[in-house]
Design a protein around this motif. Structure first.
Motif, PDB file in Angstrom:
ATOM      1  N   ASP A 184      18.249  25.524 -12.521  1.00  0.00           N
ATOM      2  CA  ASP A 184      17.604  24.231 -12.637  1.00  0.00           C
ATOM      3  C   ASP A 184      16.636  23.947 -11.499  1.00  0.00           C
ATOM      4  N   ALA A 185      16.572  24.870 -10.520  1.00  0.00           N
ATOM      5  CA  ALA A 185      15.655  24.651  -9.395  1.00  0.00           C
ATOM      6  C   ALA A 185      14.219  24.794  -9.880  1.00  0.00           C
ATOM      7  N   LYS A 186      13.430  23.840  -9.580  1.00  0.00           N
ATOM      8  CA  LYS A 186      12.042  23.856 -10.029  1.00  0.00           C
ATOM      9  C   LYS A 186      11.109  23.750  -8.831  1.00  0.00           C
ATOM     10  N   ARG A 187      10.022  24.445  -8.892  1.00  0.00           N
ATOM     11  CA  ARG A 187       9.004  24.322  -7.857  1.00  0.00           C
ATOM     12  C   ARG A 187       8.094  23.156  -8.217  1.00  0.00           C
ATOM     13  N   VAL A 188       7.999  22.199  -7.293  1.00  0.00           N
ATOM     14  CA  VAL A 188       7.114  21.056  -7.512  1.00  0.00           C
ATOM     15  C   VAL A 188       5.739  21.441  -6.994  1.00  0.00           C
ATOM     16  N   LYS A 189       4.886  21.848  -7.875  1.00  0.00           N
ATOM     17  CA  LYS A 189       3.587  22.357  -7.469  1.00  0.00           C
ATOM     18  C   LYS A 189       2.566  21.246  -7.268  1.00  0.00           C
ATOM     19  N   SER A 190       1.620  21.566  -6.436  1.00  0.00           N
ATOM     20  CA  SER A 190       0.542  20.623  -6.184  1.00  0.00           C
ATOM     21  C   SER A 190      -0.282  20.412  -7.454  1.00  0.00           C
ATOM     22  N   LYS A 191      -0.746  19.166  -7.617  1.00  0.00           N
ATOM     23  CA  LYS A 191      -1.620  18.867  -8.739  1.00  0.00           C
ATOM     24  C   LYS A 191      -3.079  18.800  -8.301  1.00  0.00           C
ATOM     25  N   SER A 197     -11.225  20.566  -3.177  1.00  0.00           N
ATOM     26  CA  SER A 197     -10.093  21.173  -2.477  1.00  0.00           C
ATOM     27  C   SER A 197     -10.297  22.674  -2.310  1.00  0.00           C
ATOM     28  N   THR A 198     -11.014  23.283  -3.239  1.00  0.00           N
ATOM     29  CA  THR A 198     -11.329  24.716  -3.109  1.00  0.00           C
ATOM     30  C   THR A 198     -12.326  24.936  -1.979  1.00  0.00           C
ATOM     31  N   VAL A 199     -13.354  24.112  -1.945  1.00  0.00           N
ATOM     32  CA  VAL A 199     -14.354  24.209  -0.872  1.00  0.00           C
ATOM     33  C   VAL A 199     -13.697  23.978   0.484  1.00  0.00           C
ATOM     34  N   ALA A 200     -12.800  22.987   0.550  1.00  0.00           N
ATOM     35  CA  ALA A 200     -12.116  22.691   1.802  1.00  0.00           C
ATOM     36  C   ALA A 200     -11.267  23.872   2.267  1.00  0.00           C
ATOM     37  N   ALA A 201     -10.530  24.475   1.331  1.00  0.00           N
ATOM     38  CA  ALA A 201      -9.677  25.617   1.682  1.00  0.00           C
ATOM     39  C   ALA A 201     -10.500  26.788   2.185  1.00  0.00           C
ATOM     40  N   ALA A 235       0.214  19.755   4.627  1.00  0.00           N
ATOM     41  CA  ALA A 235       0.097  18.451   5.276  1.00  0.00           C
ATOM     42  C   ALA A 235      -0.718  17.454   4.458  1.00  0.00           C
ATOM     43  N   PHE A 236      -1.738  17.944   3.771  1.00  0.00           N
ATOM     44  CA  PHE A 236      -2.649  17.039   3.070  1.00  0.00           C
ATOM     45  C   PHE A 236      -2.728  17.292   1.564  1.00  0.00           C
ATOM     46  N   ASP A 237      -2.078  18.360   1.104  1.00  0.00           N
ATOM     47  CA  ASP A 237      -2.125  18.716  -0.316  1.00  0.00           C
ATOM     48  C   ASP A 237      -3.568  18.743  -0.813  1.00  0.00           C
ATOM     49  N   PHE A 238      -4.423  19.384  -0.016  1.00  0.00           N
ATOM     50  CA  PHE A 238      -5.839  19.416  -0.368  1.00  0.00           C
ATOM     51  C   PHE A 238      -6.392  20.831  -0.158  1.00  0.00           C
ATOM     52  N   ALA A 239      -5.767  21.786  -0.823  1.00  0.00           N
ATOM     53  CA  ALA A 239      -6.223  23.173  -0.728  1.00  0.00           C
ATOM     54  C   ALA A 239      -5.856  23.891  -2.015  1.00  0.00           C
TER      55      ALA A 239
END
Length: 361
Positions: A184-191, A197-201, A235-239
């Motif tokens: 039942d363990a699920k990975r909570v992935k970034s949305k 966010s791609t450019v930032a990464a 930290a920012f969920d922006f990548a």
């Protein structure tokens, strides 16, 4: 850059990219990179006209580091407490395996110490040869040895693990993992998957990678990119790095590595037969021994433990798990962390060993 080099670069990409796409179409493991590598290698050996600028290597390390950094999720970090000990044990075993196999290869072959150790690194097939080249190792030899490890991980080990599990089950030893530990363990992935966010990464990876390269420490370009993008992501969920970028990176990496295999280098391929046998034996033994330890000490199922000790990549592991009816997401998470830690730390450890022993690349 003169006109001849521009033509060579264009020819290299014109050969490598279609070969990578073709290999992927035929479902060759790590097809984009391997197909491009094979195609450009043939071009290089046959004509000597394959060429890409050395900056290609740096760019690939930065993008690859960004992709690894983006692969970690906040939920993975939150769940690390539950498998910190098994993860530490697994990393320690992989480091010991890396050193033992590497030194055996060095002792029984004409390969340099840094090449031998990098051949045995349980990292990514796309990343390890690039980092190895930056450290002064023989990148084509490392690429071939890493391909052998990759084929073992996704083509041989799953069959071996399934056959072994069936045998033990018939002998009256069912796999405790069949009780769906962690099902039942699920990975909570970034949305967050925007273009911004791609450019930032990529921007963060380039800046951090450039600083790492300026330090002069081998492998730090890749390491710095991983760390910086991981911070941005967690930290920012922006990548976010889309798969198309990874595919392009794989094609470019394959093309670049193919330019390193010359006619002279090809003549030395028979020297890799014994190293390959040592590598296969080491990773096969590790799959059984480390898998059993993970199962006995931490309650993982038999197949789960062996899959954790398998040398396949995290993305490949997700498919392998489905084929073997394993649902514990710890397997994939540990593979993701292993890839990041191995590529961030193992090259630095190898660099230190080579320095101490007086065998630099």
């Amino acid at each position: 850059m003169d006109e001849h080099l521009i033509m060579c670069a264009a020819l290299t990409l014109a050969v490598g990219i279609p070969c990578g796409l073709l290999a992927k179409k035929f479902k060759v493991p790590a097809g984009f990179m391997i197909g491009a590598f094979v195609g450009v290698s043939v071009l290089s050996i046959a004509t000597g006209e394959a060429w890409l600028p050395t900056e290609t290597r740096t760019l690939v390390q930065m993008v690859a580091g960004a992709f690894v950094g983006c692969s970690l999720e906040r939920s993975d970090i939150e769940r690390m407490r539950g498998f910190l000990k098994p993860m530490v044990l697994l990393l320690a075993i992989f480091l010991l395996l890396n050193l033992v196999v590497g030194f055996l290869i060095w002792a029984t072959s004409p390969l340099s110490l840094v090449t031998s150790l990098m051949c045995a690194v349980p990292g990514g097939i796309n990343d390890t040869p690039i980092v190895a080249a930056a450290m002064g190792a023989n990148a084509p030899d490392v690429t071939i040895m890493q391909l052998i490890r990759q084929v073992l991980g996704i083509g041989v080990f799953p069959i071996m693990i399934e056959a072994f599990d069936r045998l033990r089950t018939k002998q009256g030893h069912p796999d405790p993992g069949d009780a769906a530990l962690g099902e039942d363990a699920k990975r909570v992935k970034s949305k967050q998957k925007s273009a911004a966010s791609t450019v930032a990464a990529l921007a963060v990876a380039v800046v951090a990678g450039a600083l790492g390269k300026a330090s002069g420490i081998p492998g730090l370009t890749f390491t710095a990119s991983i760390v910086a993008v991981s911070v941005l992501k967690l930290a920012f969920d922006f990548a976010f790095i889309p798969k198309v970028v990874k595919k392009g990176c794989q094609l470019l990496a394959g093309c670049y590595l193919g330019t390193l295999l010359t006619a002279e280098g090809f003549a030395g391929l028979p020297d890799l037969i014994l190293p390959a046998l040592i590598l296969i034996a080491g990773y096969t033994l590790n799959c059984f021994a480390a898998g059993k330890l993970e199962s006995r000490l931490f309650g993982y199922g038999r197949k789960e433990g062996m899959l954790m000790a398998s040398p396949a990549g995290a993305s490949d592991m997700a498919l392998i798990m489905e084929d073997l009816h394993v649902k514990n997401t710890d397997v994939v998470i540990m593979q993701v962390i292993r890839a990041a830690v191995v590529m961030a730390l193992f090259p630095q450890i190898i660099n230190l060993i080579c320095f101490i022993t007086g065998n630099p690349g």
